[in-house]
Design an enzyme around this catalytic site. Sequence first.
Site, PDB file in Angstrom:
ATOM      1  N   ASP A 176      93.972  96.916 -36.329  1.00 47.24           N
ATOM      2  CA  ASP A 176      93.553  96.805 -34.926  1.00 47.24           C
ATOM      3  C   ASP A 176      92.283  95.944 -35.009  1.00 47.24           C
ATOM      4  O   ASP A 176      92.122  95.213 -35.998  1.00 47.24           O
ATOM      5  CB  ASP A 176      93.275  98.202 -34.331  1.00 47.24           C
ATOM      6  CG  ASP A 176      93.200  98.197 -32.804  1.00 47.24           C
ATOM      7  OD1 ASP A 176      94.244  98.302 -32.149  1.00 47.24           O
ATOM      8  OD2 ASP A 176      92.085  98.067 -32.247  1.00 47.24           O
ATOM      9  N   LYS A 220     101.970 106.856 -35.684  1.00 47.38           N
ATOM     10  CA  LYS A 220     101.939 105.421 -35.924  1.00 47.38           C
ATOM     11  C   LYS A 220     100.916 104.789 -35.000  1.00 47.38           C
ATOM     12  O   LYS A 220     100.946 105.019 -33.782  1.00 47.38           O
ATOM     13  CB  LYS A 220     103.322 104.806 -35.646  1.00 47.38           C
ATOM     14  CG  LYS A 220     103.381 103.324 -35.949  1.00 47.38           C
ATOM     15  CD  LYS A 220     103.585 103.061 -37.421  1.00 47.38           C
ATOM     16  CE  LYS A 220     103.247 101.654 -37.853  1.00 47.38           C
ATOM     17  NZ  LYS A 220     101.795 101.461 -38.194  1.00 47.38           N
ATOM     18  N   LYS A 262      96.029 107.079 -33.994  1.00 45.35           N
ATOM     19  CA  LYS A 262      95.082 105.962 -34.102  1.00 45.35           C
ATOM     20  C   LYS A 262      93.910 106.416 -34.945  1.00 45.35           C
ATOM     21  O   LYS A 262      93.625 107.611 -35.015  1.00 45.35           O
ATOM     22  CB  LYS A 262      94.568 105.586 -32.705  1.00 45.35           C
ATOM     23  CG  LYS A 262      94.049 104.175 -32.619  1.00 45.35           C
ATOM     24  CD  LYS A 262      95.167 103.215 -32.347  1.00 45.35           C
ATOM     25  CE  LYS A 262      94.706 101.776 -32.394  1.00 45.35           C
ATOM     26  NZ  LYS A 262      95.744 100.883 -31.856  1.00 45.35           N
ATOM     27  N   ASN A 274      93.327  88.159 -33.643  1.00 46.45           N
ATOM     28  CA  ASN A 274      94.761  88.071 -33.972  1.00 46.45           C
ATOM     29  C   ASN A 274      95.661  88.014 -32.737  1.00 46.45           C
ATOM     30  O   ASN A 274      96.562  87.183 -32.661  1.00 46.45           O
ATOM     31  CB  ASN A 274      95.126  89.261 -34.872  1.00 46.45           C
ATOM     32  CG  ASN A 274      96.611  89.403 -35.067  1.00 46.45           C
ATOM     33  OD1 ASN A 274      97.276  90.125 -34.339  1.00 46.45           O
ATOM     34  ND2 ASN A 274      97.153  88.684 -36.036  1.00 46.45           N
TER      35      ASN A 274
END
Length: 444
Positions: A163, A87, A123, A238
């Site tokens: 990301d 994850k 990742k 974000n």
Amino acid sequence: MFASVYDDVLRRNPGETEFHQAAREVLETIGPVLAKHPEYVENKIIERVFEPERQIIFRVPWEDDRGEVHINRGFRVEFNSVLGPYKGGLRFHPSVYLGIVKFLGFEQIFKNGLTGLPIGGGKGGSDFDPKGRSDREVMRFCQSFMTELYRHLGEYTDVPAGDIGVGQREIGYLFGQYKRITNRYESGVITGKGLSYGGAQVRTEATGYGCAFFVEEMLKARGSSFDGRRVVVSGSGNVAIYAIAKVRELGGVVVACSDSSGYVVDEKGIDLDLLKQIKEVERRRLSAYAERRGTDVATYVPGGNVWEVPCEVALPSATQNEITGRDAEALVRGGCIAVGEGANMPTMPEGVRVFREAGVAFGPGKAVNAGGVATSALEMQQNASRDSWTFEFSERRLQEIMSDIHARCLETADEYGMPGDYVAGANIGGFKRVADAMMALGLI
Ligand code: GLU
């Protein structure tokens, strides 16, 4: 430190400086846990944890609006799946190479462990630069990227998210292509989805909100709060936007934020609606914020370093290695009492040292920004049960998770004789959970 383990990391991963830095930081703090658990050493848990379970590198060909062909490189490092499916997010940025993906994947293992939720660490990303690209170009890139990556994903296997450079627009295109290729509506295969097709409330806000919640806990532990405090947040993506939003709700005044072109100071407090309009809708530079806000209220400093702006709380929320030792000194001189890393590894090792020596409350990214991935795990949970929770309930869960992580960091730091050290607490807490599961599952 474990010199031979670190030497091995250097030898096996040449040139991957960010990964070396992340590995070193963990090695420097887990000594006490290894001393207490000789079985981790006998079973080579550290050596195993440093070696990704699987690394995928692939070609991503795509065509721009003029018909010109581009070739990018795609990555997915499936680092550790002992606690759950891999994850972690996908980063699209020209600086992406294996060393960046590995550092992020490595951090993610411990961050995810720290949340207490059933998620492993991974990742991915690409050196693709979405800046200045049309929606159609971004869509074509995402479709090509997923056309290779899909075979490695699955709700029980590997679950990406966003990301830097990957937001809801990209997640939509990626999920669409996965759905088309596999002919499965597998909602739990990716998180950060839009609310209209299986996304979760609060996921968009989660990293920034979580960062503010964690820092509020750090301040509380020192008998203080955000109330009336001057705050500087770096970045304007974000994480930064929602950190600013929550800090404001908690009573702080965010006087500055930045982007890759410079920073803006707004003594009245950053106008969130305007910032969102400029950054999320128009996708423009911060200079446009100052122009529209009025130059009598806001000052834009092109090419400036946001850490020159004095503040009591600093929330680095842009990218890795954005606070040098000198920046940290400037922050301390300016009266900074707390730092919470909204980004992954934004403070360089010298900076961490400066903060530590000055007695600044320092919350590392692994703990402070874990709210994003934790809420991703909540999204997976809702997808698995075909449920959707309210905003209020989801935010309460996030707040509880952040407060638990904060408590776990402090308790762990206490237990291992480093009271108040959030870096040690986060590294040891995350590592211990992963190591115990690795011991239980045998030599795999
Ligand atoms: N990219 C985010 C992080 O650094 C979120 C990952 C996720 O939600 O899977 O933790």
